[in-house]
Design a protein around this motif. Structure first.
Motif, PDB file in Angstrom:
ATOM      1  N   GLU A  29      47.259  36.369  26.573  1.00  0.00           N
ATOM      2  CA  GLU A  29      46.679  37.548  27.218  1.00  0.00           C
ATOM      3  C   GLU A  29      45.556  37.148  28.177  1.00  0.00           C
ATOM      4  O   GLU A  29      45.524  37.578  29.331  1.00  0.00           O
ATOM      5  N   ARG A  30      44.642  36.305  27.720  1.00  0.00           N
ATOM      6  CA  ARG A  30      43.528  35.906  28.575  1.00  0.00           C
ATOM      7  C   ARG A  30      43.995  34.962  29.682  1.00  0.00           C
ATOM      8  O   ARG A  30      43.427  34.931  30.772  1.00  0.00           O
ATOM      9  N   ARG A  31      45.032  34.185  29.432  1.00  0.00           N
ATOM     10  CA  ARG A  31      45.596  33.361  30.511  1.00  0.00           C
ATOM     11  C   ARG A  31      46.206  34.239  31.611  1.00  0.00           C
ATOM     12  O   ARG A  31      46.120  33.908  32.800  1.00  0.00           O
ATOM     13  N   TYR A  32      46.836  35.329  31.210  1.00  0.00           N
ATOM     14  CA  TYR A  32      47.400  36.235  32.213  1.00  0.00           C
ATOM     15  C   TYR A  32      46.295  36.857  33.063  1.00  0.00           C
ATOM     16  O   TYR A  32      46.435  36.976  34.288  1.00  0.00           O
ATOM     17  N   TYR A  33      45.207  37.267  32.430  1.00  0.00           N
ATOM     18  CA  TYR A  33      44.097  37.843  33.193  1.00  0.00           C
ATOM     19  C   TYR A  33      43.501  36.820  34.164  1.00  0.00           C
ATOM     20  O   TYR A  33      43.169  37.153  35.307  1.00  0.00           O
ATOM     21  N   ALA A  34      43.353  35.565  33.706  1.00  0.00           N
ATOM     22  CA  ALA A  34      42.831  34.533  34.599  1.00  0.00           C
ATOM     23  C   ALA A  34      43.770  34.287  35.775  1.00  0.00           C
ATOM     24  O   ALA A  34      43.330  34.117  36.929  1.00  0.00           O
ATOM     25  N   HIS A  35      45.078  34.279  35.523  1.00  0.00           N
ATOM     26  CA  HIS A  35      46.054  34.096  36.605  1.00  0.00           C
ATOM     27  C   HIS A  35      46.003  35.268  37.585  1.00  0.00           C
ATOM     28  O   HIS A  35      46.094  35.077  38.813  1.00  0.00           O
ATOM     29  N   ALA A  36      45.837  36.487  37.059  1.00  0.00           N
ATOM     30  CA  ALA A  36      45.748  37.647  37.940  1.00  0.00           C
ATOM     31  C   ALA A  36      44.508  37.581  38.834  1.00  0.00           C
ATOM     32  O   ALA A  36      44.562  37.929  40.023  1.00  0.00           O
ATOM     33  N   VAL A  37      43.389  37.106  38.285  1.00  0.00           N
ATOM     34  CA  VAL A  37      42.179  36.966  39.103  1.00  0.00           C
ATOM     35  C   VAL A  37      42.389  35.927  40.202  1.00  0.00           C
ATOM     36  O   VAL A  37      42.034  36.144  41.381  1.00  0.00           O
ATOM     37  N   ASP A  38      42.991  34.778  39.857  1.00  0.00           N
ATOM     38  CA  ASP A  38      43.234  33.731  40.864  1.00  0.00           C
ATOM     39  C   ASP A  38      44.182  34.217  41.953  1.00  0.00           C
ATOM     40  O   ASP A  38      43.946  33.994  43.149  1.00  0.00           O
ATOM     41  N   ARG A  39      45.281  34.879  41.552  1.00  0.00           N
ATOM     42  CA  ARG A  39      46.238  35.360  42.552  1.00  0.00           C
ATOM     43  C   ARG A  39      45.607  36.447  43.423  1.00  0.00           C
ATOM     44  O   ARG A  39      45.838  36.500  44.646  1.00  0.00           O
ATOM     45  N   GLY A  40      44.831  37.321  42.828  1.00  0.00           N
ATOM     46  CA  GLY A  40      44.202  38.380  43.616  1.00  0.00           C
ATOM     47  C   GLY A  40      43.232  37.830  44.650  1.00  0.00           C
ATOM     48  O   GLY A  40      43.225  38.271  45.811  1.00  0.00           O
ATOM     49  N   LEU A  41      42.410  36.846  44.260  1.00  0.00           N
ATOM     50  CA  LEU A  41      41.481  36.245  45.220  1.00  0.00           C
ATOM     51  C   LEU A  41      42.221  35.498  46.326  1.00  0.00           C
ATOM     52  O   LEU A  41      41.848  35.566  47.508  1.00  0.00           O
ATOM     53  N   ALA A  42      43.276  34.761  45.941  1.00  0.00           N
ATOM     54  CA  ALA A  42      44.012  33.995  46.946  1.00  0.00           C
ATOM     55  C   ALA A  42      44.713  34.920  47.939  1.00  0.00           C
ATOM     56  O   ALA A  42      44.619  34.720  49.165  1.00  0.00           O
ATOM     57  N   TRP A  43      45.422  35.913  47.446  1.00  0.00           N
ATOM     58  CA  TRP A  43      46.133  36.808  48.359  1.00  0.00           C
ATOM     59  C   TRP A  43      45.160  37.617  49.217  1.00  0.00           C
ATOM     60  O   TRP A  43      45.463  37.929  50.378  1.00  0.00           O
ATOM     61  N   SER A  44      44.009  37.966  48.663  1.00  0.00           N
ATOM     62  CA  SER A  44      43.014  38.673  49.475  1.00  0.00           C
ATOM     63  C   SER A  44      42.503  37.796  50.613  1.00  0.00           C
ATOM     64  O   SER A  44      42.327  38.267  51.755  1.00  0.00           O
ATOM     65  N   SER A  45      42.304  36.504  50.325  1.00  0.00           N
ATOM     66  CA  SER A  45      41.864  35.606  51.391  1.00  0.00           C
ATOM     67  C   SER A  45      42.961  35.398  52.438  1.00  0.00           C
ATOM     68  O   SER A  45      42.674  35.318  53.645  1.00  0.00           O
ATOM     69  N   TYR A  46      44.231  35.341  52.006  1.00  0.00           N
ATOM     70  CA  TYR A  46      45.318  35.207  52.977  1.00  0.00           C
ATOM     71  C   TYR A  46      45.360  36.423  53.903  1.00  0.00           C
ATOM     72  O   TYR A  46      45.502  36.283  55.136  1.00  0.00           O
ATOM     73  N   ALA A  47      45.232  37.597  53.303  1.00  0.00           N
ATOM     74  CA  ALA A  47      45.256  38.810  54.122  1.00  0.00           C
ATOM     75  C   ALA A  47      44.056  38.874  55.065  1.00  0.00           C
ATOM     76  O   ALA A  47      44.183  39.291  56.228  1.00  0.00           O
TER      77      ALA A  47
END
Length: 362
Positions: A29-47
């Motif tokens: 569960e906590r690994r999923y939350y950490a992955h979601a934070v990383d993906r959200g920051l990365a995709w936000s920077s790409y956009a």
């Protein structure tokens, strides 16, 4: 004649390095939350980079090249941070770290690049099929360390840096004895029953008194007086019954079980394990050990541990839904509900998706 010199021998081997500290494995569960934070920051920077480049530049090919360059640079930077420190923004926020499964130290830049490549390809928007596949490989890990396909390729494991929670210990409640001093004063004092001296065989027969020498009986005996029987030691008398032997003392050193999270639990009295273990009515329980289950395969009160009077550690399944398994020397044996089984030092007990190792207290 010059003295002969002995050539120096090989240097002594270096002492082995101390074993790295074993940290508990992070839950999914906590690994999923950490992955979601990383993906959200990365995709936000790409956009953000794509929007800024499209606003400043008119050539779409240049905009695409800038976005791809930024994606590559960011992924390399994250891989270097993960390989040298075991961290990413999401893992640092949730207290997780990626370490080498073999040494417990950093995994290195090259394995981190490979791991990041697999995670990045799985994160491509494909109806979340890639991310779901990686999550399934982590949940179905045979080693029960929640290592996904990307972890096996990089030789890594995700650990939890938070302090291990202390299991709840239940004090054994016993009724307090009440002494009525007034009743004790009013009760008559019991008198010892008269005993008849005998031969020691318990039959109550009186042994005949030995003949007294004439010199010893100087005083005349009054008429009608009866001679007192004097007990003697007869060679035919049976042995006197001694106190009953007590139970054999338990061997020194108690039992300790180590959970797959790294927590150690000393087994003293009755210990219940499960998602939310509850004692039965009138059951004297010394400790309740809650076990978190990711796939709900651990029952509420799954199993129990108890030390037998001879010092052996006994496990019993409490009628769990998914059963309990004892692994000894690589051979798995499923437990029957309600039937206790003796454990040995080094045995592994599996309760659903959780496991514990049995050992002696040092």
């Amino acid at each position: 004649m010059p003295a002969s010199t002995v050539p120096p021998g090989p240097p002594p081997p270096a002492p082995p390095l101390p074993a790295p500290p074993r940290l508990p494995v992070a839950d999914l569960e906590r690994r999923y939350y950490a992955h979601a934070v990383d993906r959200g920051l990365a995709w936000s920077s790409y956009a953000a980079v794509g929007g800024l480049a499209g606003w400043l530049l008119d050539d779409p090919l240049v905009v695409v090249a800038l976005v791809l360059g930024w994606v590559l640079a960011l992924q390399v930077a994250l891989a270097v941070l993960l390989g040298l420190r075991g961290l990413s923004p999401g893992k640092a926020l949730l207290g997780l770290r990626v370490v080498s499964e073999r040494t417990g130290g950093p995994v290195g830049v090259a394995p981190a690049l490979l791991r990041g490549l697999v995670v990045g390809l799985a994160g491509v928007p494909t109806l979340l099929l890639g991310a779901a596949t990686l999550a399934w490989t982590s949940a179905a890990d045979r080693d029960r360390r929640r290592r996904g396909w990307h972890d096996h390729l990089a030789g890594s494991v995700v650990v939890d840096l938070r302090p291990v929670p202390v299991s709840e210990e239940v004090e054994e409640v016993r009724p307090r004895s009440i002494v009525n001093l007034t009743a004790m004063r009013l009760m008559p004092t019991p008198q010892p029953a008269p005993t008849t001296p005998g031969t020691g065989t318990g039959t109550g027969t009186v042994s005949p008194a030995p003949a007294q020498p004439a010199a010893a009986s100087s005083a005349p005996r009054p008429p009608g007086a009866r001679r007192r029987a004097v007990p003697t030691d007869s060679p035919t008398a049976g042995p006197t019954a001694g106190p009953a032997p007590g139970p054999a003392p338990a061997p020194a050193g108690g039992w300790v079980v180590e959970l797959d999270s790294g927590e150690q639990v000393a087994v003293e009295g009755l210990v219940l394990l499960g998602r939310g273990p509850v004692a039965r009515a009138g059951e004297q329980v010394r400790r309740l050990v809650p076990l978190r289950s990711q796939d709900m395969s651990v029952s509420k009160t799954h199993a129990q541990l108890q030390v037998a009077p001879d010092g052996a550690l006994v496990v019993m399944d409490r009628g769990s839904t998914n059963g309990s398994v004892v692994v000894r020397s690589g051979v798995a044996r499923e437990l029957a509900a309600g039937k206790p089984v003796t454990l040995l030092d080094g045995d592994v007990v599996r309760l659903g998706d959780r496991s514990l190792r049995v050992g002696r207290a040092r």
